[in-house]
Enzyme design. Structure first.
Site, PDB file in Angstrom:
ATOM      1  CG  ASP A 172      -6.976   2.664   5.406  1.00  0.00           C
ATOM      2  OD1 ASP A 172      -6.805   3.555   4.859  1.00  0.00           O
ATOM      3  OD2 ASP A 172      -8.251   2.368   5.715  1.00  0.00           O
TER       4      ASP A 172
ATOM      5  CE  LYS B 278     -18.968  -5.752  -2.332  1.00  0.00           C
ATOM      6  NZ  LYS B 278     -18.752  -5.761  -3.904  1.00  0.00           N
TER       7      LYS B 278
ATOM      8  NE  ARG C 268      -2.734   3.394   1.221  1.00  0.00           N
ATOM      9  CZ  ARG C 268      -3.869   3.604   1.216  1.00  0.00           C
ATOM     10  NH1 ARG C 268      -5.009   2.591   1.483  1.00  0.00           N
ATOM     11  NH2 ARG C 268      -4.473   4.768   1.540  1.00  0.00           N
TER      12      ARG C 268
ATOM     13  NE  ARG D 132      -5.152  10.053   4.361  1.00  0.00           N
ATOM     14  CZ  ARG D 132      -5.304   9.338   3.196  1.00  0.00           C
ATOM     15  NH1 ARG D 132      -6.418   9.903   2.496  1.00  0.00           N
ATOM     16  NH2 ARG D 132      -4.693   8.414   2.689  1.00  0.00           N
TER      17      ARG D 132
ATOM     18  CE1 TYR E  70      -0.661   8.434  -5.404  1.00  0.00           C
ATOM     19  CE2 TYR E  70      -1.047   8.305  -3.031  1.00  0.00           C
ATOM     20  CZ  TYR E  70      -1.264   9.010  -4.385  1.00  0.00           C
ATOM     21  OH  TYR E  70      -1.624   9.985  -4.503  1.00  0.00           O
TER      22      TYR E  70
HETATM   23  P1  NAD Z   1      -7.006  11.313 -11.965  1.00  0.00           P
HETATM   24  O1  NAD Z   1      -6.297   9.964 -12.184  1.00  0.00           O
HETATM   25  O2  NAD Z   1      -8.031  11.566 -12.301  1.00  0.00           O
HETATM   26  O3  NAD Z   1      -5.778  12.312 -12.727  1.00  0.00           O
HETATM   27  C1  NAD Z   1      -4.524  12.014 -13.319  1.00  0.00           C
HETATM   28  C2  NAD Z   1      -4.291  12.058 -14.782  1.00  0.00           C
HETATM   29  O4  NAD Z   1      -3.232  12.014 -15.299  1.00  0.00           O
HETATM   30  C3  NAD Z   1      -5.088  11.083 -15.666  1.00  0.00           C
HETATM   31  O5  NAD Z   1      -6.030  11.938 -16.493  1.00  0.00           O
HETATM   32  C4  NAD Z   1      -4.099  10.165 -16.188  1.00  0.00           C
HETATM   33  O6  NAD Z   1      -4.468   9.881 -17.649  1.00  0.00           O
HETATM   34  C5  NAD Z   1      -2.991  11.136 -16.535  1.00  0.00           C
HETATM   35  N1  NAD Z   1      -1.667  10.661 -16.488  1.00  0.00           N
HETATM   36  C6  NAD Z   1      -1.371   9.458 -15.600  1.00  0.00           C
HETATM   37  N2  NAD Z   1      -0.142   8.998 -15.989  1.00  0.00           N
HETATM   38  C7  NAD Z   1       0.234   9.837 -17.192  1.00  0.00           C
HETATM   39  C8  NAD Z   1       1.308   9.799 -18.163  1.00  0.00           C
HETATM   40  N3  NAD Z   1       2.219   9.036 -18.098  1.00  0.00           N
HETATM   41  N4  NAD Z   1       1.324  10.590 -19.173  1.00  0.00           N
HETATM   42  C9  NAD Z   1       0.257  11.437 -19.449  1.00  0.00           C
HETATM   43  N5  NAD Z   1      -0.817  11.553 -18.611  1.00  0.00           N
HETATM   44  C10 NAD Z   1      -0.869  10.653 -17.567  1.00  0.00           C
HETATM   45  O7  NAD Z   1      -6.216  11.706 -10.411  1.00  0.00           O
HETATM   46  P2  NAD Z   1      -6.693  13.430  -9.688  1.00  0.00           P
HETATM   47  O8  NAD Z   1      -7.647  12.934  -8.509  1.00  0.00           O
HETATM   48  O9  NAD Z   1      -7.190  14.504 -10.853  1.00  0.00           O
HETATM   49  O10 NAD Z   1      -5.243  13.449  -9.075  1.00  0.00           O
HETATM   50  C11 NAD Z   1      -4.379  14.474  -9.701  1.00  0.00           C
HETATM   51  C12 NAD Z   1      -2.937  14.465  -8.735  1.00  0.00           C
HETATM   52  O11 NAD Z   1      -3.502  14.800  -7.303  1.00  0.00           O
HETATM   53  C13 NAD Z   1      -2.225  13.026  -8.647  1.00  0.00           C
HETATM   54  O12 NAD Z   1      -0.920  13.521  -8.732  1.00  0.00           O
HETATM   55  C14 NAD Z   1      -2.674  12.723  -7.318  1.00  0.00           C
HETATM   56  O13 NAD Z   1      -1.623  11.773  -6.576  1.00  0.00           O
HETATM   57  C15 NAD Z   1      -2.841  13.782  -6.545  1.00  0.00           C
HETATM   58  N6  NAD Z   1      -3.729  13.553  -5.383  1.00  0.00           N
HETATM   59  C16 NAD Z   1      -5.128  13.615  -5.547  1.00  0.00           C
HETATM   60  C17 NAD Z   1      -6.272  13.490  -4.677  1.00  0.00           C
HETATM   61  C18 NAD Z   1      -7.622  13.380  -4.585  1.00  0.00           C
HETATM   62  O14 NAD Z   1      -8.232  13.767  -3.769  1.00  0.00           O
HETATM   63  N7  NAD Z   1      -7.979  13.779  -5.625  1.00  0.00           N
HETATM   64  C19 NAD Z   1      -5.770  13.041  -3.334  1.00  0.00           C
HETATM   65  C20 NAD Z   1      -4.203  12.986  -3.150  1.00  0.00           C
HETATM   66  C21 NAD Z   1      -3.229  13.284  -4.137  1.00  0.00           C
HETATM   67  N1  UDP Z   2     -13.274   2.175   1.255  1.00  0.00           N
HETATM   68  C1  UDP Z   2     -14.272   1.563   1.728  1.00  0.00           C
HETATM   69  N2  UDP Z   2     -15.139   0.769   0.617  1.00  0.00           N
HETATM   70  C2  UDP Z   2     -14.955   1.080  -0.489  1.00  0.00           C
HETATM   71  C3  UDP Z   2     -13.768   1.888  -1.015  1.00  0.00           C
HETATM   72  C4  UDP Z   2     -12.858   2.559   0.078  1.00  0.00           C
HETATM   73  O1  UDP Z   2     -14.542   1.395   2.773  1.00  0.00           O
HETATM   74  O2  UDP Z   2     -15.774   0.560  -1.444  1.00  0.00           O
HETATM   75  C5  UDP Z   2     -12.164   2.688   2.126  1.00  0.00           C
HETATM   76  C6  UDP Z   2     -10.876   2.559   2.128  1.00  0.00           C
HETATM   77  O3  UDP Z   2     -10.684   1.381   2.861  1.00  0.00           O
HETATM   78  C7  UDP Z   2     -10.406   3.707   3.064  1.00  0.00           C
HETATM   79  C8  UDP Z   2     -11.208   4.937   2.701  1.00  0.00           C
HETATM   80  O4  UDP Z   2     -12.351   4.477   2.282  1.00  0.00           O
HETATM   81  O5  UDP Z   2     -10.103   3.683   4.382  1.00  0.00           O
HETATM   82  C9  UDP Z   2     -10.964   5.783   1.517  1.00  0.00           C
HETATM   83  O6  UDP Z   2     -10.428   5.238   0.418  1.00  0.00           O
HETATM   84  P1  UDP Z   2      -9.988   5.739  -1.154  1.00  0.00           P
HETATM   85  O7  UDP Z   2      -9.970   4.741  -2.000  1.00  0.00           O
HETATM   86  O8  UDP Z   2     -10.887   7.010  -1.260  1.00  0.00           O
HETATM   87  O9  UDP Z   2      -8.555   6.606  -0.704  1.00  0.00           O
HETATM   88  P2  UDP Z   2      -7.646   7.169   0.402  1.00  0.00           P
HETATM   89  O10 UDP Z   2      -8.337   8.125   1.142  1.00  0.00           O
HETATM   90  O11 UDP Z   2      -7.319   5.702   1.295  1.00  0.00           O
HETATM   91  O12 UDP Z   2      -6.496   7.413  -0.465  1.00  0.00           O
END
Ligand code: NAD
Ligand code: UDP
Length: 387
Positions: A335, A249, A180, A339, A183
Site C-alpha cells: 500500500d 472492511k 501491487r 498521499r 500498475y
Molecule cells: P475507469 O476504469 O472508470 O475508466 C477507464 C475506461 O477505459 C473504462 O471505461 C474502460 O472500459 C476503458 N478501457 C480500458 N481499456 C481499454 C481498451 N483497451 N480499449 C478501450 N477502452 C478501454 O477509470 P477512471 O477512474 O475513469 O480512470 C481513468 C484514468 O485515470 C486511468 O488511466 C487511471 O489510471 C487514472 N487514474 C484515476 C484515478 C481516480 O481517482 N479515479 C486515480 C489515479 C489514476
Molecule cells: N481499502 C479498505 N477497504 C476496502 C477497500 C479499500 O480498507 O473495502 C483501502 C485500501 O487498502 C487502500 C485504500 O482503502 O489503503 C484506498 O484504496 P483504493 O482501492 O481506493 O485505491 P488506492 O488509493 O490504494 O489507489
C-alpha cells in the site's frame, strides 16, 4: 453559447477531441462537462458506453447530439485508432486497468493495459503532431520517504518527507514480488516515454496525476451493476457495505492515509488543461485536494455518518471490521502510506484550486449512491429468500 476565452483572454477555437476510455468514471464526467458547457466535439472511444448513455441517447435528441460520437473499440487491436487520432486536435487517454484488486491478481493485464496498450497512442500523437493529455496516477510516487524513518522520528512531521512534488519527489516502489506495484511501474514508464517523446521529438503533452478522485458513477456495486466477486476502489467497496447494511472492511487496520477530491472539482482542472495548451504543455500536474486528508478508518466512519444522514437509516453498532490485506486482496498486495499532493505547479500554471470539503463531496456522492442503488439492492437481497 458565449464565446469562450482562455486564461490569457484569447478566444478558444472549437476542438475535436479523441477521448480514449470516455465510457469510464472520469471520461463520463468530462464528456458531460464538454457537452453542456463548450462547443468542443468528442469522439468517445471505449469498449463500454453505459456511463455515457444519457449523453448519446436518444440519438439526435440533445442540443449536443451532433458533437459526440461513440466508437466502440478496444485500443489493443483496432486499426481505426490512428485515423481517429489524426482527425482530432487533441487526444485524451484515460484507458487503463486501474483498480488495486487487479494489480496483484492480474499483473500481466495491468502492465499491458497501462504501458503496452498506451504505446501506439503516444506514437500516433507524436508522428502526427497531435497534442496528448495522458492520465497517469499519484501512485507513481509510491511510498513516502517518511515511511522509511523510525516510527517516532520527528522528521516524519516535516512536509519534505511526505508532500509529493511533480518535479522533485522520487518514485518509491516495493520489491517485484509485491505485484501491487505493477500498475505504478507501468504508469511510470509510460510517463517517461511521453516525456522523452516531448524532449526528443517535440510531442506536445500534458500528464495528469489524479489523487483519489471520487464521485457518482465511480466503478460498480458488486452484484448490482458489476460482478458479485469484483473488488472495486474504496468508495464503491464502502458504498456496497453501507447499501447491504454490513460493516465496512478496513484493510490492515485502515491506517493508510488518502486525500480525496471531488470529481467535479477535478474536471475543472482538466478543462483548464484542454483550453490552455500554452500553459499546460510539457507539464505534469498533481490534481488532488490536500485539505481532504483522512485515514481509511476515518473515511469509513465519515461515510457511515453521511450515509445514515442521507438514507435516514441508523448505522450499525459496530460499523467497521478489520481484515488482512492477504485475505482481502491476496498475495502481493502492498500500500501507499500517505498521499498529499503539492499544488504549486497547477496553481501557478492554471490558477486551479480544489473547493469541495470531504463531508460535502461524500454527501452528494452517497445521496447519488442511495438513489441509484438502494432499491435494486433491496430486491437483490430479497431474491434468494423468495426463491
Ligand atoms: P475507469 O476504469 O472508470 O475508466 C477507464 C475506461 O477505459 C473504462 O471505461 C474502460 O472500459 C476503458 N478501457 C480500458 N481499456 C481499454 C481498451 N483497451 N480499449 C478501450 N477502452 C478501454 O477509470 P477512471 O477512474 O475513469 O480512470 C481513468 C484514468 O485515470 C486511468 O488511466 C487511471 O489510471 C487514472 N487514474 C484515476 C484515478 C481516480 O481517482 N479515479 C486515480 C489515479 C489514476
Ligand atoms: N481499502 C479498505 N477497504 C476496502 C477497500 C479499500 O480498507 O473495502 C483501502 C485500501 O487498502 C487502500 C485504500 O482503502 O489503503 C484506498 O484504496 P483504493 O482501492 O481506493 O485505491 P488506492 O488509493 O490504494 O489507489
Amino acid at each position: 453559447m458565449a464565446a469562450r476565452v482562455d486564461l490569457d483572454g484569447k478566444p478558444i477555437k472549437p476542438l475535436t477531441i479523441c477521448m480514449i476510455g470516455a465510457g469510464g468514471f472520469i471520461g463520463s464526467h468530462l464528456c458531460e462537462k464538454l457537452m453542456a458547457e463548450t462547443p468542443h466535439k468528442v469522439m468517445a472511444l471505449d469498449v463500454y458506453s453505459d456511463k455515457i448513455k444519457h449523453l448519446l441517447e436518444p440519438a439526435g435528441a440533445h442540443p449536443w447530439s451532433d458533437r459526440i460520437q461513440f466508437h466502440r473499440l478496444n485500443i489493443k487491436n483496432d486499426s481505426r485508432l490512428e485515423g481517429l487520432i489524426k482527425m482530432s486536435d487533441l487526444t485524451i487517454n484515460l484507458a487503463a486497468i486501474c483498480t488495486p484488486a487487479d494489480y496483484n491478481t492480474r499483473p500481466l493485464d495491468t502492465i499491458y493495459s497501462n504501458f503496452i496498450d498506451a504505446l501506439p497512442v503516444v506514437k500516433y500523437c507524436s508522428e502526427n503532431n497531435k497534442r496528448l493529455i495522458h492520465f497517469s496516477t499519484c501512485e507513481v510516487y509510491g511510498k513516502t520517504i517518511g515511511s522509511f524513518l523510525p516510527k517516532d522520528s520527528p522528521l516524519r512531521k516535516e512536509p519534505e518527507y511526505f508532500v509529493l512534488k511533480e518535479d522533485e519527489s522520487p518514485c518509491i516502489f516495493g520489491p517485484i514480488e509485491k505485484q501491487r506495484w505493477s500498475y505504478a511501474c507501468a504508469k511510470q514508464l509510460i510517463e517517461r516515454l511521453i516525456y522523452a517523446e516531448g524532449a526528443e521529438n517535440g510531442l506536445e503533452f500534458t500528464i495528469v496525476r489524479p489523487f483519489n478522485w471520487i464521485g457518482p458513477r465511480m466503478d460498480f456495486i458488486p452484484g448490482i451493476d458489476g460482478p458479485s466477486e469484483g473488488v472495486p476502489r474504496v468508495l464503491a467497496c464502502f458504498s456496497n457495505n453501507l447499501l447491504r447494511h454490513e460493516p465496512l472492511k478496513l484493510v490492515d487496520g485502515g491506517v493508510s492515509q488518502r486525500t480525496f477530491v471531488y470529481i467535479k472539482d477535478a474536471i475543472e482542472a482538466v478543462m483548464l488543461m484542454i483550453e490552455n495548451p500554452a500553459r499546460a504543455n510539457g507539464h505534469i500536474f498533481n490534481v488532488g485536494n490536500p485539505n481532504n486528508e483522512v485515514t481509511v478508518r476515518q473515511l469509513a466512519e465519515m461515510m457511515t455518518d453521511v450515509y445514515s444522514k442521507v438514507s435516514g437509516e441508523p448505522s450499525l453498532e459496530e460499523p467497521t471490521v478489520d481484515v488482512s490485506s492477504q485475505e482481502f486482496y491476496g498475495a502481493g498486495y502492498d500500500d501507499s502510506d500517505k498521499r498529499i499532493p503539492d499544488m504549486t505547479i497547477i496553481h501557478k500554471q492554471l490558477g486551479w484550486d480544489p473547493k469541495t470539503s470531504l463531508w460535502d463531496l461524500l454527501e452528494s456522492t452517497l445521496t447519488y449512491q442511495h438513489r441509484t442503488y438502494a432499491e435494486a439492492m433491496k430486491q437483490a437481497i430479497a431474491k434468494p429468500a423468495a426463491n
